[in-house]
Design a protein around this motif. Structure first.
Motif, mmCIF file in Angstrom:
data_model
loop_
_atom_site.group_PDB
_atom_site.id
_atom_site.type_symbol
_atom_site.label_atom_id
_atom_site.label_comp_id
_atom_site.label_asym_id
_atom_site.label_seq_id
_atom_site.Cartn_x
_atom_site.Cartn_y
_atom_site.Cartn_z
ATOM 1 N N TYR A 61 31.391 63.699 89.957
ATOM 2 C CA TYR A 61 31.639 62.270 89.775
ATOM 3 C C TYR A 61 31.404 61.868 88.308
ATOM 4 C CZ TYR A 61 31.757 62.266 94.817
ATOM 5 O OH TYR A 61 32.113 62.521 96.127
ATOM 6 N N ALA A 62 31.932 60.696 87.938
ATOM 7 C CA ALA A 62 31.795 60.225 86.546
ATOM 8 C C ALA A 62 30.372 59.716 86.335
ATOM 9 C CB ALA A 62 32.807 59.115 86.277
ATOM 10 N N VAL A 63 29.462 60.631 86.047
ATOM 11 C CA VAL A 63 28.066 60.224 85.870
ATOM 12 C C VAL A 63 27.835 59.749 84.437
ATOM 13 C CG1 VAL A 63 25.671 61.010 86.025
ATOM 14 C CG2 VAL A 63 27.362 61.911 87.604
ATOM 15 N N ASP A 64 28.491 60.390 83.479
ATOM 16 C CA ASP A 64 28.260 60.062 82.058
ATOM 17 C C ASP A 64 28.843 58.707 81.682
ATOM 18 O OD1 ASP A 64 27.079 62.470 81.595
ATOM 19 O OD2 ASP A 64 28.981 63.473 81.153
ATOM 20 N N ASP A 65 30.035 58.434 82.173
ATOM 21 C CA ASP A 65 30.732 57.251 81.667
ATOM 22 C C ASP A 65 31.371 56.437 82.796
ATOM 23 O OD1 ASP A 65 32.404 59.221 82.399
ATOM 24 O OD2 ASP A 65 33.632 59.259 80.585
ATOM 25 N N PRO A 66 30.559 55.970 83.750
ATOM 26 C CA PRO A 66 31.155 55.148 84.804
ATOM 27 C C PRO A 66 31.776 53.884 84.210
ATOM 28 C CG PRO A 66 28.759 55.047 84.920
ATOM 29 C CD PRO A 66 29.092 56.048 83.863
ATOM 30 N N ALA A 67 32.859 53.427 84.829
ATOM 31 C CA ALA A 67 33.617 52.287 84.294
ATOM 32 C C ALA A 67 32.721 51.063 84.068
ATOM 33 C CB ALA A 67 34.742 51.941 85.257
ATOM 34 N N ILE A 68 31.722 50.901 84.903
ATOM 35 C CA ILE A 68 30.917 49.676 84.833
ATOM 36 C C ILE A 68 30.200 49.540 83.472
ATOM 37 C CG2 ILE A 68 28.786 50.596 85.896
ATOM 38 C CD1 ILE A 68 30.406 47.244 86.787
ATOM 39 N N TYR A 69 29.863 50.656 82.831
ATOM 40 C CA TYR A 69 29.181 50.586 81.523
ATOM 41 C C TYR A 69 30.058 49.877 80.480
ATOM 42 C CZ TYR A 69 25.743 54.151 83.012
ATOM 43 O OH TYR A 69 24.758 54.854 83.657
ATOM 44 N N GLN A 70 31.369 49.988 80.657
ATOM 45 C CA GLN A 70 32.294 49.353 79.692
ATOM 46 C C GLN A 70 32.485 47.878 80.030
ATOM 47 O OE1 GLN A 70 33.793 51.206 77.386
ATOM 48 N NE2 GLN A 70 33.814 53.312 78.172
ATOM 49 N N ARG A 71 32.096 47.499 81.246
ATOM 50 C CA ARG A 71 32.460 46.156 81.722
ATOM 51 C C ARG A 71 31.348 45.132 81.569
ATOM 52 N NH1 ARG A 71 35.946 47.609 87.218
ATOM 53 N NH2 ARG A 71 37.306 49.099 86.179
ATOM 54 N N ILE A 72 30.150 45.601 81.187
ATOM 55 C CA ILE A 72 29.017 44.668 81.077
ATOM 56 C C ILE A 72 28.710 44.436 79.600
ATOM 57 C CG2 ILE A 72 26.577 44.333 81.624
ATOM 58 C CD1 ILE A 72 26.981 46.142 84.068
ATOM 59 N N THR A 73 28.745 43.161 79.189
ATOM 60 C CA THR A 73 28.521 42.830 77.781
ATOM 61 C C THR A 73 27.273 41.963 77.654
ATOM 62 O OG1 THR A 73 30.899 42.882 77.460
ATOM 63 C CG2 THR A 73 29.616 41.836 75.729
ATOM 64 N N GLY A 74 26.366 42.384 76.800
ATOM 65 C CA GLY A 74 25.065 41.721 76.689
ATOM 66 C C GLY A 74 25.015 40.666 75.598
ATOM 67 N N ARG A 75 23.778 40.372 75.195
ATOM 68 C CA ARG A 75 23.503 39.271 74.250
ATOM 69 C C ARG A 75 24.172 39.463 72.894
ATOM 70 N NH1 ARG A 75 18.968 39.065 70.962
ATOM 71 N NH2 ARG A 75 17.852 40.695 72.075
ATOM 72 N N HIS A 76 24.284 40.719 72.431
ATOM 73 C CA HIS A 76 24.842 40.942 71.094
ATOM 74 C C HIS A 76 26.364 41.105 71.119
ATOM 75 C CE1 HIS A 76 20.805 41.459 69.656
ATOM 76 N NE2 HIS A 76 20.569 42.395 70.559
#
Ligand SMILES: Cc1cc2nc3c(=O)[nH]c(=O)nc-3n(C[C@H](O)[C@H](O)[C@H](O)COP(=O)(O)OP(=O)(O)OC[C@H]3O[C@@H](n4cnc5c(N)ncnc54)[C@H](O)[C@@H]3O)c2cc1C
Length: 487
Positions: free
Chosen positions: A340-355
């Motif tokens: 499975y995509a453990v290193d780069d799951p799509a969700i990591y690209q979809r969440i944008t934080g304070r900066h």
């Protein structure tokens, strides 16, 4: 974009983690909460995967939620459908099904500093605002197809085990199975009797230990039903008995001397051919990769209709698989048990934080969090089963449950404080990671020992929280608001 609703908390994922967060929030009196899940059913992993032979590899007594004991498990290691039904039953029991919106994929989530809210968008163009955002998307969710040269030219059928093609009948076929991980060791024994020939490609054999998997007799189920306290005691005793796993993992010679003989016994008792026995013996210390358990994997590999190829794959041809020596294996179907995509799951690209940075950019291949949940730069966010959250004791469900307790308490405390925002202090996150570093270094989960999905881009173990279960439990049941910048 039109944001129609403002929630107290929005959770992604209706697996054990998301359900636990919602149930614990409800217990804390936080009711304006919703779960979004792109799946059609409740249950997370156990709703989304259904390959033949799928069952849990941790005893069900531990791979279940302490607040929802199940005296009715059919076996010591429950099959997939039963776990999915159990989780659906948990949602019903706690009366939260109305708060779960299925068939809804989250495509973006952005922290809005001015409003002190998360803005969350879905594939169906729905928009939500939420004070707290809880991604509970799991750590092994997206089936990852490898990209071998020539793959698109293959004329037969091919699919990933995580997206099993149930319409395709494997009976009488020659089937290539690529991989020998946790999925392959379950579905190979299930399909081997049906196929004409099975060719398993494995480059680096892993340790597979025997599994005490037996049916649970009805009188015992009845007994647990009648005496829930005894049932609870059995679970607690099992959890306590698992505590010595941590020191064992820190002393490699002890770990090897205790576990390797069991793995070798499992090979010897199942495989007749001496050459195959030797080839199946892993060369790394057990634990570097996720330990696996099966009583029938090696037996299946020993059958006359099975060939094991210990070589890499050069390419896929129109007719089948070509190994690194250039030998072609013509097959009807290729099944990828390649993980499975453990290193780069799509969700990591979809969440944008304070900066204004995504999680993927912030982490840049080296995920770090505080207690596996809170991330500096991402206010009012608690990720479930995030970096270094996995205890060696208990189970993933045990962790989900306790993270749920922590998150619900933290949110309750913030709401009571009258503040709008909490963000873990950079120093607190750093200290946590420094504190666990020494123990992580002592474990046999290092790049020089094996290639493992436990390791991040820099070769650091990003999975394990190397502390005793009772310590983790203590830390997850006591929230210190002073760990956070409030505002
Ligand atoms: C085939 C398989 C077998 C496993 N077997 C075991 C085992 O035996 N023992 C063990 O300890 N662990 C096992 N695991 C790991 C398992 O995933 C965890 O134990 C557990 O299910 C994690 O729970 P979770 O709720 O955090 O995430 P999951 O159960 O993975 O649930 C996450 C949910 O989030 C949803 N989601 C993800 N992204 C989005 C999005 N963008 N929008 C909307 N919804 C989204 C998914 O649809 C999914 O329903 C297995 C995993 C797999 C894939």
């Amino acid at each position: 974009m039109k944001y129609t609703q403002t929630l107290d908390a929005l959770i992604i994922g209706a697996g054990p983690s998301g359900l636990s967060a919602l149930i614990k929030l409800k217990k804390q009196g936080v009711h304006n909460v919703r779960i979004l899940d792109m799946s059609q059913r409740i249950g997370g992993t156990w709703a989304n995967n259904d390959y033949p032979g799928l069952r849990c590899d941790i005893p069900s007594e531990m791979y279940s939620l302490g607040y929802a004991p199940n005296p009715q498990w059919s076996r010591t290691y429950a099959p997939q459908a039963e776990i999915q039904q159990y989780l659906e039953g948990v949602a019903q029991q706690f009366n939260i099904t109305d708060q779960i919106q299925l068939n809804t994929e989250v495509t973006a989530a952005r922290w809005q500093e001015k409003e002190q809210l998360w803005h969350i968008e879905t594939a169906a163009d729905e928009c939500f605002k939420a004070r707290f955002f809880i991604p509970a998307t799991g750590f092994i969710g997206e089936a990852k197809m490898p990209e071998f040269p020539g793959q698109s030219e293959f004329k037969g059928t091919m699919f990933h085990s995580g997206l099993w093609n149930h319409r395709h009948d494997l009976s009488g076929e020659t089937v290539a199975v690529i991989g020998s991980g946790a999925s392959a060791i379950q579905f190979v024994p299930a399909i081997q009797p049906r196929v004409k020939k099975l060719i398993n490609f494995q480059r680096t054999p892993s340790w597979v230990l025997p599994k005490p998997d037996v049916a649970i007799p009805s009188p015992l189920k009845g007994f647990y039903q009648r005496f829930p306290n005894v049932h609870r005691l059995v679970r607690e005793t099992a959890l306590l008995a698992a505590e010595p796993v941590l020191p064992t993992f820190e002393h490699e010679p002890i770990l090897r001397s205790l576990s390797h003989p069991l793995g070798l016994l499992n090979i010897r008792r199942s495989v007749r051919d001496k050459t195959l026995r030797k080839q199946l013996k892993p060369d790394h210390t057990l634990g570097c990769k996720r330990p696996m358990f099966s009583n029938d994997w090696y037996k299946a590999l020993d059958q006359d209709n099975v060939e094991v190829v210990f070589k890499g794959i050069e390419r896929i041809s129109q007719r089948g698989v070509i190994d690194s020596d250039g030998k072609e294996y013509p097959v009807d179907t290729i099944i990828y048990g390649t993980g499975y995509a453990v290193d780069d799951p799509a969700i990591y690209q979809r969440i944008t934080g304070r900066h204004g940075e995504t999680l993927a950019d912030t982490w840049n291949g080296e995920p770090r969090a505080y207690q596996g949940m809170a991330i500096h730069g991402f206010p009012n966010l608690f990720m479930m089963l995030g970096p270094n959250s996995h205890s060696l004791v208990g189970s993933v469900m045990w962790t989900s449950e306790h993270q749920g307790i922590y998150i619900a308490q933290a949110i309750r405390k913030l709401l009571d404080s009258g503040e709008a925002r909490m963000e873990v202090k950079e120093s607190v996150q750093k200290n946590f990671n420094q504190r666990i570093e020494t123990r992580l270094d002592r474990m046999p989960i290092r790049p020089e020992i094996c290639k493992s999905y436990y390791l991040d881009a820099k070769g650091r173990n990003r999975f394990v929280w190397p502390e005793y279960g009772f310590n983790i439990k203590k830390r997850l049941t006591q929230v210190n608001l002073s760990d956070y910048q409030l505002g």
